[in-house]
Scaffold this motif. Structure first.
Motif, mmCIF file in Angstrom:
data_model
loop_
_atom_site.group_PDB
_atom_site.id
_atom_site.type_symbol
_atom_site.label_atom_id
_atom_site.label_comp_id
_atom_site.label_asym_id
_atom_site.label_seq_id
_atom_site.Cartn_x
_atom_site.Cartn_y
_atom_site.Cartn_z
ATOM 1 N N VAL A 172 33.898 27.916 -27.884
ATOM 2 C CA VAL A 172 34.819 26.924 -27.558
ATOM 3 C C VAL A 172 36.031 26.744 -28.832
ATOM 4 O O VAL A 172 37.022 26.059 -28.647
ATOM 5 C CB VAL A 172 34.343 25.453 -27.553
ATOM 6 C CG1 VAL A 172 33.274 25.409 -26.276
ATOM 7 C CG2 VAL A 172 33.667 25.102 -28.691
ATOM 8 N N PRO A 179 37.810 24.056 -32.062
ATOM 9 C CA PRO A 179 37.397 23.933 -30.744
ATOM 10 C C PRO A 179 38.562 23.313 -29.945
ATOM 11 O O PRO A 179 39.465 22.509 -30.275
ATOM 12 C CB PRO A 179 36.257 22.740 -30.707
ATOM 13 C CG PRO A 179 35.876 22.761 -32.210
ATOM 14 C CD PRO A 179 37.018 23.212 -32.983
ATOM 15 N N ARG A 181 38.462 21.771 -27.271
ATOM 16 C CA ARG A 181 38.222 20.248 -26.788
ATOM 17 C C ARG A 181 37.368 19.553 -28.113
ATOM 18 O O ARG A 181 37.499 20.227 -29.108
ATOM 19 C CB ARG A 181 37.300 20.309 -25.630
ATOM 20 C CG ARG A 181 37.706 20.962 -24.593
ATOM 21 C CD ARG A 181 36.654 20.808 -23.420
ATOM 22 N NE ARG A 181 37.252 21.443 -22.122
ATOM 23 C CZ ARG A 181 37.577 20.960 -21.221
ATOM 24 N NH1 ARG A 181 37.846 19.566 -21.061
ATOM 25 N NH2 ARG A 181 38.264 21.632 -20.102
ATOM 26 N N CYS A 186 32.379 18.459 -26.668
ATOM 27 C CA CYS A 186 31.532 19.715 -26.642
ATOM 28 C C CYS A 186 30.189 19.399 -27.058
ATOM 29 O O CYS A 186 29.142 20.129 -26.594
ATOM 30 C CB CYS A 186 32.241 20.719 -27.808
ATOM 31 S SG CYS A 186 33.947 21.334 -27.322
#
Length: 206
Positions: A172, A179, A181, A186
């Motif tokens: 991710v 990441p 998100r 996550c």
């Protein structure tokens, strides 16, 4: 009263500038496109400063890898130390969140650790490999404990679950290691995949 601890020296600060510049340079250009002169320029220093602190490009890259992993371990230890008596599930999910937080906070260092091949030599390489083994060992223990407690499915070798978990967490991250998100989202998604959705208090789930 104890004496105050001395602060970083000028040499320490220069070394840190070079490591930060190297991490940023490697994250953008990759190992093939990196140059010591480019790293020095990014740090606002002369190329000779690199050779004063690091014997070679490989030594500098290995030190960046070591630093990124050392900080990842610090995040993990900070998350788990207050939870020494907690149940295995709580510890595993806290570790997942710590790993994802490290991807955000370490940024370029994380990107280098995730994407960079190990150099063939360097004094720091042995330290990096030792830290990597220690980090992986901690995660294997976390997964094993969670399986034995019935928090996640059993029947799959803990080291394989660990490696798949690393793949899910690291996947991710975008090109800079962050990441795409939030770490909270996550963590919730990984928990749902491994252990099922978290009970919702409004629905009265068991």
């Amino acid at each position: 009263m104890s004496a105050a601890q001395p602060g970083p020296t000028k040499g320490d600060r220069t070394r840190r500038r070079l490591l930060d510049a190297a991490a940023a340079h490697l994250a953008r250009h990759g190992q093939a496109g990196v140059s010591l002169s480019g790293i020095a320029a990014e740090a606002g220093l002369k190329t000779g400063s690199v050779y004063f602190h690091f014997g070679s490009k490989d030594e500098l890259i290995a030190t960046v890898l070591e630093e990124g992993l050392r900080e990842s371990l610090r995040h993990l230890d900070t998350a788990l130390t207050p939870l020494s008596g907690a149940d295995p599930g709580t510890r595993l999910w806290a570790a997942v969140r710590a790993h994802l937080d490290a991807l955000v906070e370490l940024s370029e260092y994380a990107a280098v650790v995730l994407t960079m091949a190990e150099p063939e030599s360097g004094v720091a390489l042995a330290a990096y490999r030792s830290l990597k083994q220690h980090y992986g060992g901690q995660w294997t223990e976390l997964v094993d404990d969670a399986q034995q407690a019935g928090v996640i499915a059993t029947g799959v070798e803990p080291r394989l679950v660990r490696d798949l978990l690393f793949g899910a967490m690291n996947a991710v991250a975008d090109g800079s290691g962050r990441p795409g998100r939030s770490a909270e989202d996550c963590t919730a998604a990984i928990r749902a995949l491994l252990a099922g959705p978290t009970p919702h208090p409004d629905r009265g789930d068991p």
